[in-house]
Write an enzyme that holds these catalytic residues in place. Structure first.
Site, PDB file in Angstrom:
ATOM      1  CG  ASP A 173      -1.948  -1.065   1.236  1.00  0.00           C
ATOM      2  OD1 ASP A 173      -2.377  -1.453   0.135  1.00  0.00           O
ATOM      3  OD2 ASP A 173      -2.346  -1.530   2.314  1.00  0.00           O
TER       4      ASP A 173
ATOM      5  CG  ASP B 288     -11.893  -1.779  -0.754  1.00  0.00           C
ATOM      6  OD1 ASP B 288     -11.082  -2.725  -0.815  1.00  0.00           O
ATOM      7  OD2 ASP B 288     -11.606  -0.623  -1.097  1.00  0.00           O
TER       8      ASP B 288
END
Length: 256
Positions: free
Chosen positions: A12, A131
């Protein structure tokens, strides 16, 4: 013969640095993405996923320069996502050295974009990132909802139905992150992982919540995922990729 299950470290990246948060918040720095990617390449990771976590929120394009640097050092498949909104964005990332491109928020606002991308570049390089957050209460039929913008905005979309729609439009793979579990280190949400994996014919990558090697194996054996993604257990040196593969093999999982 059973297909080998993949272990995928995830980077990330926020403003050019690898970071790790808990439930998409409380970010801590984990280092330079190119150095970290090179380490995983040497350790025998099957793939690497690079997500520019600031891109969708700030409307910034994924850092092509970092992707170019990474692709020159890493010789395993590289998936890149974050702020991918147009066919040109995908072309730029593939030209910079990405093997696959992950589409998240843009797929929700314009599902046909996934179909257009798959037609143009081939399903094999189009990943749709989902998500998901559990929205059903105790005693109710389990239900998970899609969130966008780095997990900030609810969409009202059912995660399982949405994943089926994405497969129908030509997505080659689903990257499924449980927002309830992200960074918590107590395992994947096996319910949503299994529900989506069992509903689709394309590979599902389980993400969000790995705290130990048993969690990786559970994602495959109980979640029916084709691949497992983890970040902090690898970034902060708790486990190595070879240790993860050895453990998974000991549980009877075919690994490369």
């Amino acid at each position: 013969m059973a297909l080998a299950k993949r272990i995928i470290p995830c980077l990330d990246v926020d403003n050019g640095r690898v970071v790790k948060g808990v439930k998409f918040e409380n970010i801590r720095d984990a280092g330079d993405p190119v150095e970290i990617a090179r380490r995983y390449n040497e350790q025998g990771a099957d793939e690497i996923t690079f997500l520019d976590i600031t891109a969708s929120v700030d409307g910034r394009d994924t850092t092509l320069h970092t992707v170019e640097r990474m692709a020159s050092q890493v010789f395993i498949p590289l998936t890149v996502g974050g702020g991918v909104r147009t066919v040109q964005d995908i072309r730029n990332l593939l030209n910079a050295g990405a093997d696959k491109v992950s589409i998240n928020t843009a797929a929700v606002f314009n599902p046909e974009f996934v179909g257009e991308a798959a037609d143009r570049f081939g399903s094999q390089c189009i990943v749709v990132a989902i998500d998901a957050k559990k929205v059903s209460g105790p005693g109710e039929t389990p239900r998970w909802e899609i969130f966008t913008h780095g997990g900030r905005k609810p969409t009202g979309l059912d995660a399982v139905e949405w994943a089926k729609k994405m497969e129908g439009l030509g997505a080659g793979e689903i990257l499924l992150t449980s927002m309830d579990q992200d960074g918590m280190k107590n395992g994947f949400d096996l319910g949503v992982t299994r529900a989506i994996s069992d509903a689709l014919g394309i590979p599902v990558i389980a993400s969000g919540g790995v705290g130990n090697l048993q969690h990786l194996a559970d994602g495959i054996l109980e979640g029916h995922a084709s691949a497992v993604l983890a970040a902090s257990i690898f970034h902060f040196g708790e486990y190595t990729v070879p240790e993860a593969k050895a453990y998974m093999a000991s549980r009877g999982i075919v690994v490369r």
